[in-house]
Design a protein around this motif. Sequence first.
Motif, PDB file in Angstrom:
ATOM      1  N   HIS A 173       0.983 -54.283  63.675  1.00  0.00           N
ATOM      2  CA  HIS A 173       1.589 -53.142  64.366  1.00  0.00           C
ATOM      3  C   HIS A 173       3.058 -53.458  64.597  1.00  0.00           C
ATOM      4  O   HIS A 173       3.391 -54.488  65.197  1.00  0.00           O
ATOM      5  CB  HIS A 173       0.847 -52.914  65.689  1.00  0.00           C
ATOM      6  CG  HIS A 173       1.534 -51.983  66.645  1.00  0.00           C
ATOM      7  ND1 HIS A 173       1.504 -50.618  66.505  1.00  0.00           N
ATOM      8  CD2 HIS A 173       2.256 -52.223  67.764  1.00  0.00           C
ATOM      9  CE1 HIS A 173       2.191 -50.056  67.505  1.00  0.00           C
ATOM     10  NE2 HIS A 173       2.656 -51.015  68.283  1.00  0.00           N
ATOM     11  N   GLU A 178       9.152 -56.875  67.451  1.00  0.00           N
ATOM     12  CA  GLU A 178       8.201 -57.866  66.938  1.00  0.00           C
ATOM     13  C   GLU A 178       7.107 -57.198  66.117  1.00  0.00           C
ATOM     14  O   GLU A 178       6.925 -55.988  66.163  1.00  0.00           O
ATOM     15  CB  GLU A 178       7.579 -58.662  68.092  1.00  0.00           C
ATOM     16  CG  GLU A 178       6.900 -57.805  69.128  1.00  0.00           C
ATOM     17  CD  GLU A 178       6.412 -58.587  70.342  1.00  0.00           C
ATOM     18  OE1 GLU A 178       6.403 -59.821  70.319  1.00  0.00           O
ATOM     19  OE2 GLU A 178       6.018 -57.938  71.312  1.00  0.00           O
ATOM     20  N   SER A 179       6.412 -58.034  65.340  1.00  0.00           N
ATOM     21  CA  SER A 179       5.216 -57.597  64.639  1.00  0.00           C
ATOM     22  C   SER A 179       4.025 -58.129  65.413  1.00  0.00           C
ATOM     23  O   SER A 179       3.936 -59.336  65.654  1.00  0.00           O
ATOM     24  CB  SER A 179       5.176 -58.175  63.222  1.00  0.00           C
ATOM     25  OG  SER A 179       6.105 -57.519  62.408  1.00  0.00           O
ATOM     26  N   LEU A 180       3.133 -57.245  65.812  1.00  0.00           N
ATOM     27  CA  LEU A 180       1.939 -57.682  66.529  1.00  0.00           C
ATOM     28  C   LEU A 180       0.776 -57.715  65.547  1.00  0.00           C
ATOM     29  O   LEU A 180       0.548 -56.752  64.821  1.00  0.00           O
ATOM     30  CB  LEU A 180       1.608 -56.707  67.666  1.00  0.00           C
ATOM     31  CG  LEU A 180       2.682 -56.484  68.722  1.00  0.00           C
ATOM     32  CD1 LEU A 180       2.190 -55.478  69.762  1.00  0.00           C
ATOM     33  CD2 LEU A 180       3.044 -57.804  69.383  1.00  0.00           C
ATOM     34  N   ARG A 181       0.045 -58.841  65.530  1.00  0.00           N
ATOM     35  CA  ARG A 181      -1.193 -58.880  64.760  1.00  0.00           C
ATOM     36  C   ARG A 181      -2.313 -58.415  65.678  1.00  0.00           C
ATOM     37  O   ARG A 181      -2.444 -58.913  66.799  1.00  0.00           O
ATOM     38  CB  ARG A 181      -1.451 -60.288  64.230  1.00  0.00           C
ATOM     39  CG  ARG A 181      -0.664 -60.570  62.948  1.00  0.00           C
ATOM     40  CD  ARG A 181      -0.735 -62.006  62.498  1.00  0.00           C
ATOM     41  NE  ARG A 181       0.076 -62.853  63.351  1.00  0.00           N
ATOM     42  CZ  ARG A 181      -0.390 -63.908  63.998  1.00  0.00           C
ATOM     43  NH1 ARG A 181      -1.656 -64.256  63.896  1.00  0.00           N
ATOM     44  NH2 ARG A 181       0.409 -64.628  64.766  1.00  0.00           N
ATOM     45  N   VAL A 182      -3.073 -57.430  65.226  1.00  0.00           N
ATOM     46  CA  VAL A 182      -4.111 -56.865  66.088  1.00  0.00           C
ATOM     47  C   VAL A 182      -5.444 -56.812  65.360  1.00  0.00           C
ATOM     48  O   VAL A 182      -5.498 -56.787  64.127  1.00  0.00           O
ATOM     49  CB  VAL A 182      -3.738 -55.439  66.572  1.00  0.00           C
ATOM     50  CG1 VAL A 182      -2.434 -55.450  67.359  1.00  0.00           C
ATOM     51  CG2 VAL A 182      -3.625 -54.472  65.408  1.00  0.00           C
TER      52      VAL A 182
ATOM     53  N   ARG B 182      -7.030 -55.182  69.888  1.00  0.00           N
ATOM     54  CA  ARG B 182      -6.547 -56.304  70.695  1.00  0.00           C
ATOM     55  C   ARG B 182      -5.452 -57.047  69.965  1.00  0.00           C
ATOM     56  O   ARG B 182      -5.528 -57.266  68.761  1.00  0.00           O
ATOM     57  CB  ARG B 182      -7.695 -57.274  70.999  1.00  0.00           C
ATOM     58  CG  ARG B 182      -8.633 -56.745  72.031  1.00  0.00           C
ATOM     59  CD  ARG B 182      -9.718 -57.730  72.440  1.00  0.00           C
ATOM     60  NE  ARG B 182     -10.552 -57.108  73.450  1.00  0.00           N
ATOM     61  CZ  ARG B 182     -10.236 -57.037  74.756  1.00  0.00           C
ATOM     62  NH1 ARG B 182      -9.134 -57.596  75.194  1.00  0.00           N
ATOM     63  NH2 ARG B 182     -11.027 -56.417  75.600  1.00  0.00           N
ATOM     64  N   ILE B 183      -4.455 -57.458  70.728  1.00  0.00           N
ATOM     65  CA  ILE B 183      -3.355 -58.224  70.138  1.00  0.00           C
ATOM     66  C   ILE B 183      -3.812 -59.669  69.998  1.00  0.00           C
ATOM     67  O   ILE B 183      -4.228 -60.292  70.980  1.00  0.00           O
ATOM     68  CB  ILE B 183      -2.104 -58.138  71.035  1.00  0.00           C
ATOM     69  CG1 ILE B 183      -1.673 -56.679  71.182  1.00  0.00           C
ATOM     70  CG2 ILE B 183      -0.968 -58.983  70.453  1.00  0.00           C
ATOM     71  CD1 ILE B 183      -0.695 -56.433  72.311  1.00  0.00           C
ATOM     72  N   VAL B 184      -3.774 -60.203  68.773  1.00  0.00           N
ATOM     73  CA  VAL B 184      -4.197 -61.593  68.555  1.00  0.00           C
ATOM     74  C   VAL B 184      -3.034 -62.495  68.139  1.00  0.00           C
ATOM     75  O   VAL B 184      -3.203 -63.704  68.034  1.00  0.00           O
ATOM     76  CB  VAL B 184      -5.341 -61.681  67.515  1.00  0.00           C
ATOM     77  CG1 VAL B 184      -6.584 -60.972  68.035  1.00  0.00           C
ATOM     78  CG2 VAL B 184      -4.917 -61.086  66.172  1.00  0.00           C
ATOM     79  N   GLY B 185      -1.871 -61.901  67.895  1.00  0.00           N
ATOM     80  CA  GLY B 185      -0.716 -62.725  67.545  1.00  0.00           C
ATOM     81  C   GLY B 185       0.563 -61.922  67.620  1.00  0.00           C
ATOM     82  O   GLY B 185       0.543 -60.705  67.476  1.00  0.00           O
ATOM     83  N   ASP B 187       4.619 -61.975  66.227  1.00  0.00           N
ATOM     84  CA  ASP B 187       5.676 -62.562  65.409  1.00  0.00           C
ATOM     85  C   ASP B 187       6.973 -61.836  65.724  1.00  0.00           C
ATOM     86  O   ASP B 187       7.158 -60.698  65.293  1.00  0.00           O
ATOM     87  CB  ASP B 187       5.355 -62.410  63.912  1.00  0.00           C
ATOM     88  CG  ASP B 187       4.028 -63.061  63.564  1.00  0.00           C
ATOM     89  OD1 ASP B 187       3.880 -64.256  63.864  1.00  0.00           O
ATOM     90  OD2 ASP B 187       3.135 -62.373  63.023  1.00  0.00           O
ATOM     91  N   PRO B 188       7.869 -62.492  66.470  1.00  0.00           N
ATOM     92  CA  PRO B 188       9.154 -61.843  66.737  1.00  0.00           C
ATOM     93  C   PRO B 188       9.882 -61.600  65.422  1.00  0.00           C
ATOM     94  O   PRO B 188       9.788 -62.422  64.508  1.00  0.00           O
ATOM     95  CB  PRO B 188       9.907 -62.855  67.599  1.00  0.00           C
ATOM     96  CG  PRO B 188       8.934 -63.921  67.949  1.00  0.00           C
ATOM     97  CD  PRO B 188       7.785 -63.853  66.994  1.00  0.00           C
ATOM     98  N   LEU B 189      10.582 -60.471  65.318  1.00  0.00           N
ATOM     99  CA  LEU B 189      11.379 -60.240  64.124  1.00  0.00           C
ATOM    100  C   LEU B 189      12.475 -61.298  64.095  1.00  0.00           C
ATOM    101  O   LEU B 189      12.954 -61.721  65.146  1.00  0.00           O
ATOM    102  CB  LEU B 189      11.997 -58.844  64.155  1.00  0.00           C
ATOM    103  CG  LEU B 189      11.002 -57.690  64.106  1.00  0.00           C
ATOM    104  CD1 LEU B 189      11.720 -56.355  64.178  1.00  0.00           C
ATOM    105  CD2 LEU B 189      10.157 -57.755  62.836  1.00  0.00           C
TER     106      LEU B 189
END
Lengths: 274, 318
Positions: A173, A178-182, B182-185, B187-189
Amino acid sequence: MNRPLTIVVPVKHVPDAAQERVLAGDPPRLQRGTGILCELDEYALEAALQLVEARGGTAAGHRVLALTMGPAPAADALKRALQLGADAAVHVLDDALAGSDAWATALVLAAAVRRTAEEEGRPVDLVLTGMASTDGETSLVPGQLAERLGLAHVGFATALSLDDDAAALTAVHATATESLRVEAPLPALVAVTDRSSTPRYPSFKAILAAKKKPVRTWSAADLGLGPEQVGTVGSRTEVLGAEARPPRTAGRVIHDDGEGGIRLAEFLLAERLV
Amino acid sequence: MTTTLVVLGGTQRLRRADRELLVLAGGLGGTHAVVPGAPGQELLDALAAHGTAAVHVPAGEPDDRLTTPLTALTEAAARACAADAVLLSATPEATDVAARLGVRLEAGVVTDVVALDAQLTATKQVLAGGWTTRCRARGGVLVATVRPHAVELPDPAPPAGEPAGRPALRRHELTDGAPAARIVGRDPLPPTGRPSPAEARVVVAGGRGTGGDFGPLEELADVLGAAIGASRAAVDAGWIGPEAQIGQTGLTVSPQLYVSCGISGALQQRAGMQTAKVVVAVNKDPQAPVFEIADLGVVGDLRTVLPQAAAHLRRLRS
């Protein structure tokens, strides 16, 4: 393990953004001449096709269904979706739908997704949408559809995959920083951006095959919706007025004679932009 | 009297976008604020200075669900203060929250608002900035996402001064069991040291005419404190990351100044620059359509024009 998936892709027939677009009437509405399948919906369709193709495609019993609501010409958008690879299409066609805002649109699409599951005789596992339509540009329908269907929701997804037993999905997302892994359990709704894939072009064979694919047509009443729930009267927003932005006019054009950059800098200073 | 609920982006301090929402709300009547976690003292002081009547916070720790915790908190706050309007800053996450909130509150939702009057009539730009519409909720609550930079901030910002009074703190127990991602990770740009195009006051954007070298654009952007943007063609060519893309299917931006470099200005590309206050274009091709809309057009090679402009500005500054 590889259970057959049902994926519904809502698509929209929109005026071509490369042509001039006009709002007119009272209340103001977008004049819908010849249109195209919304470019952003092609990414959703592509994502759906890639997910099922990786699992054996139609031969393995997977189904990708294109769904639209709109006047008769919207059938063209469904035709394009079928040519791109959708297995079947649903057209919600009813004069009462004209002028529907995101609220009324999501109400209709949610009813159509439920009805589709009944007709298919199996639940819908995934609803895949584009991030926005290129005409309304609100980006509201995916979230409102997820809320109405009670689905886990990932908006603005730039990547998407399913786990082996199709019990859950993983997506990325995108936010501004940032890129969030969901992760989300299925069934779910994912809205993909134009960074998610590269949509395919239909092959000649696919164009021919599309002609044989079924298109179901339903009215609002077929979905159990009254005329007061949809269209302009069923909407929660109203447009009071619309004005064309005065066209930007050309200002000064100078030719770089070796001091073009200095002229540019002086312009910025004079306009108090630095 | 209008009660407006403002949804803030952070818990520790006000961002510019938050202040814009508070200024907009303050002009309409009473203001309540939603803070997505435990609020810091600096934030509470700033809210007090903005005359915020109450601050709505979650009773528990924020969890890792996407969208739904903020939706549930905002829903609870909107009901508790009987909000007439709920304002969010127009970001992707806020748009998803606004969408879900609209269904829950049976509200009219309007996105990308640039102005809001006392009757809660919203003004927004549609069709890639080609048209301006005025719209409102048909009875009930208005939920609106507001474009960054749509609201002028008092300049210079007034000192915080004596707060009008501490805002009341309202804690909401939330029991939202809706299925959610759910957010599992995270990664900041990669940090660019530059503002994002969506929020920047100045955008320097490049297209096919850069030939893939954004160096001259970065040089000017450094002097102007600008964001770097790009046309679809430049992104598709792999010259720059997709987060820089501006236009019909990318970001539509509304900066004070848009410097278009090596972009022809075909209709779809104009979507990104249409709502900028001032457009400056640099292009080698005197026939480029971008010159039909630019306030200043420079027909020339961006590789010489941009560095010269940057050097001149640096010289004047020192």
